[in-house]
Scaffold this motif. Structure first.
Motif, mmCIF file in Angstrom:
data_model
loop_
_atom_site.group_PDB
_atom_site.id
_atom_site.type_symbol
_atom_site.label_atom_id
_atom_site.label_comp_id
_atom_site.label_asym_id
_atom_site.label_seq_id
_atom_site.Cartn_x
_atom_site.Cartn_y
_atom_site.Cartn_z
ATOM 1 N N UNK A 80 0.779 -1.238 0.000
ATOM 2 C CA UNK A 80 0.000 0.000 0.000
ATOM 3 C C UNK A 80 0.812 1.291 0.000
ATOM 4 N N UNK A 81 2.045 1.262 0.422
ATOM 5 C CA UNK A 81 2.827 2.494 0.521
ATOM 6 C C UNK A 81 3.484 2.769 -0.832
ATOM 7 N N UNK A 82 3.286 3.988 -1.309
ATOM 8 C CA UNK A 82 3.870 4.382 -2.604
ATOM 9 C C UNK A 82 5.387 4.508 -2.479
ATOM 10 N N UNK A 83 6.123 4.135 -3.520
ATOM 11 C CA UNK A 83 7.586 4.256 -3.444
ATOM 12 C C UNK A 83 8.014 5.723 -3.420
ATOM 13 N N UNK A 84 9.165 5.955 -2.863
ATOM 14 C CA UNK A 84 9.692 7.318 -2.805
ATOM 15 C C UNK A 84 10.160 7.764 -4.185
ATOM 16 N N UNK A 85 10.292 9.074 -4.340
ATOM 17 C CA UNK A 85 10.806 9.627 -5.595
ATOM 18 C C UNK A 85 12.289 9.275 -5.707
ATOM 19 N N UNK A 86 12.815 9.236 -6.927
ATOM 20 C CA UNK A 86 14.247 8.936 -7.072
ATOM 21 C C UNK A 86 15.103 10.031 -6.438
ATOM 22 N N UNK A 87 16.313 9.672 -6.041
ATOM 23 C CA UNK A 87 17.200 10.624 -5.367
ATOM 24 C C UNK A 87 17.625 11.763 -6.292
#
Length: 96
Positions: free
Chosen positions: A67-74
């Motif tokens: 359910x948790x969306x992935x983080x944006x790329x660094x």
């Protein structure tokens, strides 16, 4: 609950005092069994609590995976500043 079980075993042992020839052995055995049952109940409650804790950990992992969306790329190449930026810089302190 354990204290109640041991108290009832001791109370019934006292109430049966004059009826049996080997009263002391029966009283000791009943109180010993009552303590064993109390220990087993305590162990069962502890294991149930540990199982619940483990299941909550599994539920959290499933939530994080699904359910948790992935983080944006660094680094986002489209958002990089121009190569000549900044050309100059300065710090000015006033009324310090």
């Amino acid at each position: 609950a354990g204290t109640l079980i041991v108290t009832c075993a001791a109370l019934f042992a006292v109430l049966e005092h004059g009826r049996h020839a080997n009263f002391a052995s029966i009283a000791g055995l009943s109180i010993s069994f009552a303590l064993s049952v109390t220990q087993a109940l305590n162990w069962s409650v502890r294991m149930a609590a540990q199982l619940e804790t483990d299941m909550v950990s599994v539920e959290r992992l499933q939530h994080y995976i699904a359910d948790v969306a992935p983080e944006a790329p660094a680094e986002v190449p489209a958002a990089d500043p121009p190569a000549d930026w900044p050309t100059a810089g300065a710090l000015e302190f006033r009324d310090v």
